[in-house]
Design a protein around this motif. Structure first.
Motif, PDB file in Angstrom:
ATOM      1  N   ARG A   2      43.611  -3.959 -45.321  1.00  0.00           N
ATOM      2  CA  ARG A   2      43.555  -2.736 -44.512  1.00  0.00           C
ATOM      3  C   ARG A   2      43.670  -1.513 -45.431  1.00  0.00           C
ATOM      4  NH1 ARG A   2      46.119  -3.032 -38.815  1.00  0.00           N
ATOM      5  NH2 ARG A   2      44.155  -4.177 -38.679  1.00  0.00           N
ATOM      6  N   TYR A  27      46.701   2.045 -39.496  1.00  0.00           N
ATOM      7  CA  TYR A  27      46.420   2.176 -40.927  1.00  0.00           C
ATOM      8  C   TYR A  27      47.570   2.891 -41.637  1.00  0.00           C
ATOM      9  CZ  TYR A  27      41.663   0.725 -39.898  1.00  0.00           C
ATOM     10  OH  TYR A  27      40.567   0.000 -39.507  1.00  0.00           O
ATOM     11  N   LEU A  37      36.218   2.432 -42.635  1.00  0.00           N
ATOM     12  CA  LEU A  37      37.423   1.602 -42.648  1.00  0.00           C
ATOM     13  C   LEU A  37      37.119   0.163 -42.225  1.00  0.00           C
ATOM     14  CD1 LEU A  37      39.834   4.200 -41.010  1.00  0.00           C
ATOM     15  CD2 LEU A  37      39.954   3.409 -43.380  1.00  0.00           C
ATOM     16  N   ASN A  38      36.334   0.016 -41.174  1.00  0.00           N
ATOM     17  CA  ASN A  38      36.028  -1.317 -40.668  1.00  0.00           C
ATOM     18  C   ASN A  38      35.247  -2.147 -41.686  1.00  0.00           C
ATOM     19  OD1 ASN A  38      37.290  -0.832 -38.212  1.00  0.00           O
ATOM     20  ND2 ASN A  38      35.417  -0.068 -37.242  1.00  0.00           N
ATOM     21  N   ALA A  77      35.786   5.620 -39.030  1.00  0.00           N
ATOM     22  CA  ALA A  77      36.046   4.290 -38.477  1.00  0.00           C
ATOM     23  C   ALA A  77      35.062   3.271 -39.057  1.00  0.00           C
ATOM     24  CB  ALA A  77      35.943   4.328 -36.951  1.00  0.00           C
ATOM     25  N   ILE A 113      44.720   5.585 -45.462  1.00  0.00           N
ATOM     26  CA  ILE A 113      44.082   6.880 -45.203  1.00  0.00           C
ATOM     27  C   ILE A 113      44.904   7.970 -45.871  1.00  0.00           C
ATOM     28  CG2 ILE A 113      43.456   8.575 -43.438  1.00  0.00           C
ATOM     29  CD1 ILE A 113      43.098   6.267 -41.470  1.00  0.00           C
ATOM     30  N   ARG A 169      35.553  11.241 -37.058  1.00  0.00           N
ATOM     31  CA  ARG A 169      36.334  10.035 -36.745  1.00  0.00           C
ATOM     32  C   ARG A 169      35.441   8.798 -36.601  1.00  0.00           C
ATOM     33  NH1 ARG A 169      39.641  13.885 -33.831  1.00  0.00           N
ATOM     34  NH2 ARG A 169      38.347  13.627 -31.967  1.00  0.00           N
ATOM     35  N   LEU A 218      43.621  13.730 -36.693  1.00  0.00           N
ATOM     36  CA  LEU A 218      43.813  12.286 -36.819  1.00  0.00           C
ATOM     37  C   LEU A 218      45.013  11.749 -36.047  1.00  0.00           C
ATOM     38  CD1 LEU A 218      43.070  11.858 -40.648  1.00  0.00           C
ATOM     39  CD2 LEU A 218      41.515  11.411 -38.734  1.00  0.00           C
ATOM     40  N   ASP A 247      45.014   8.683 -33.585  1.00  0.00           N
ATOM     41  CA  ASP A 247      43.953   7.739 -33.947  1.00  0.00           C
ATOM     42  C   ASP A 247      44.348   7.001 -35.224  1.00  0.00           C
ATOM     43  OD1 ASP A 247      41.543   8.436 -32.064  1.00  0.00           O
ATOM     44  OD2 ASP A 247      42.318  10.376 -32.768  1.00  0.00           O
ATOM     45  N   PHE A 248      43.746   5.848 -35.444  1.00  0.00           N
ATOM     46  CA  PHE A 248      43.944   5.059 -36.675  1.00  0.00           C
ATOM     47  C   PHE A 248      45.428   4.756 -36.933  1.00  0.00           C
ATOM     48  CE2 PHE A 248      40.319   8.002 -37.256  1.00  0.00           C
ATOM     49  CZ  PHE A 248      39.288   7.074 -37.269  1.00  0.00           C
TER      50      PHE A 248
END
Length: 288
Positions: free
Chosen positions: A212, A233, A202-203, A199, A215, A195, A226, A229-230
């Motif tokens: 953006r 997205y 993705l950032n 991250a 996923i 994770r 997951l 989280d996230f």
């Protein structure tokens, strides 16, 4: 001595075998000839093909799908079952599909199902570029297909380094689908490490593209590692051979529901996807 008595021989009267003569076959009745000729004409007529044959095909579909969810019907040309509640369909491809004739992909259609979008593999890890990416990235849009590029993520590798590599290969432009990160396994690292690297990927991509990313993952992987989280997205979830995706509809944008579709212009089976929305919603997702 008296002479020996002999038993007289009695001869049976001879009989002549009669030869049976075969009867000549009766001529085929004229009315039957006319009837058979008429049947051939009917079978070859456009009326028969347009109504009887198509009706039979429809009935056969009903029989083969009998007892199944009516919203999950077999489409013979694609050779898979497709959920009927979705109007926007697409595929995802990599080197595995070989050289693709995108014009044939675009023109394929059964009922209202056609290929509107394609996700194309670009990179993997920090070194691997898909050998067919540049051709697919060039030719698919020419055929009128909306495209997005994806990176196959390796949790053992640095997430930011993978993001830089991906953006060196892919030039994301206006009208493209958002970039995608494909995460399917832990590759031997802990879920926490996976994770953290994801991250970072993705950032960095969002910072550089102002878009953006999406996923992509399997339903089980999402539930195990997951979920929670996230959440900001968009999700693209793989969940095969089911009439419904077992995930709240507000959480996902794309559903990869089969990996066995047959598509004109492609020499190997293909993943098939549905978009969670209409044409307007799809346009809203595109890079501005």
């Amino acid at each position: 001595m008296p002479p020996e008595k002999r038993t007289p021989i009695v001869k049976k009267p001879s009989t002549r075998k009669t030869v049976s003569r075969k009867k000549k076959p009766k001529p085929f009745p004229t009315q039957w000839k006319v009837a058979i000729a008429g049947l051939f004409l009917i079978l070859l007529s456009p009326f028969y093909y347009g109504y009887v044959v198509k009706g039979f095909v429809g009935a056969w579909r009903w029989v083969t799908d009998w007892g199944q969810d009516p919203e999950y019907r077999t489409y013979n040309s694609f050779d898979i079952k497709i959920p009927k509640k979705y109007s926007i369909h697409g595929i995802d491809v990599s080197y595995y599909q070989g050289k693709i004739n995108w014009q044939k992909v675009k023109t394929m259609k059964e009922d209202e199902v056609s290929i509107r979008f394609a996700f194309i593999k670009a990179t993997e890890g920090i070194l691997l570029v898909d050998p067919y990416f540049q051709r697919n990235w060039r030719e698919a849009p020419k055929a009128g297909i909306i495209c997005g590029a994806y990176h196959f993520f390796r949790p053992k590798r640095d997430g930011k380094t993978q993001a830089k590599f991906f953006l060196q290969v892919v030039n994301i432009e206006k009208g493209d689908l958002p970039p995608v990160v494909d995460v399917e396994s832990l590759d031997g690292v802990s879920p926490l490490k996976m994770r953290a690297e994801l991250a970072d990927f993705l950032n960095y991509v969002e910072m550089k593209t102002k878009v953006r990313p999406i996923i992509y993952t399997g339903l089980k992987f999402y539930e195990d590692y997951l979920d929670g989280d996230f959440e900001d997205y968009p999700l693209w979830i793989a969940h095969y051979y089911q009439p419904k995706l077992r995930l709240d509809k507000s959480r996902w944008k794309f559903w990869q529901h089969s990996d066995k579709a047959k598509i004109n212009g492609i020499g190997h089976v293909v993943d098939f996807n549905a978009f969670n929305g209409d044409s307007t919603a799809l346009v809203e997702m595109l890079v501005k």
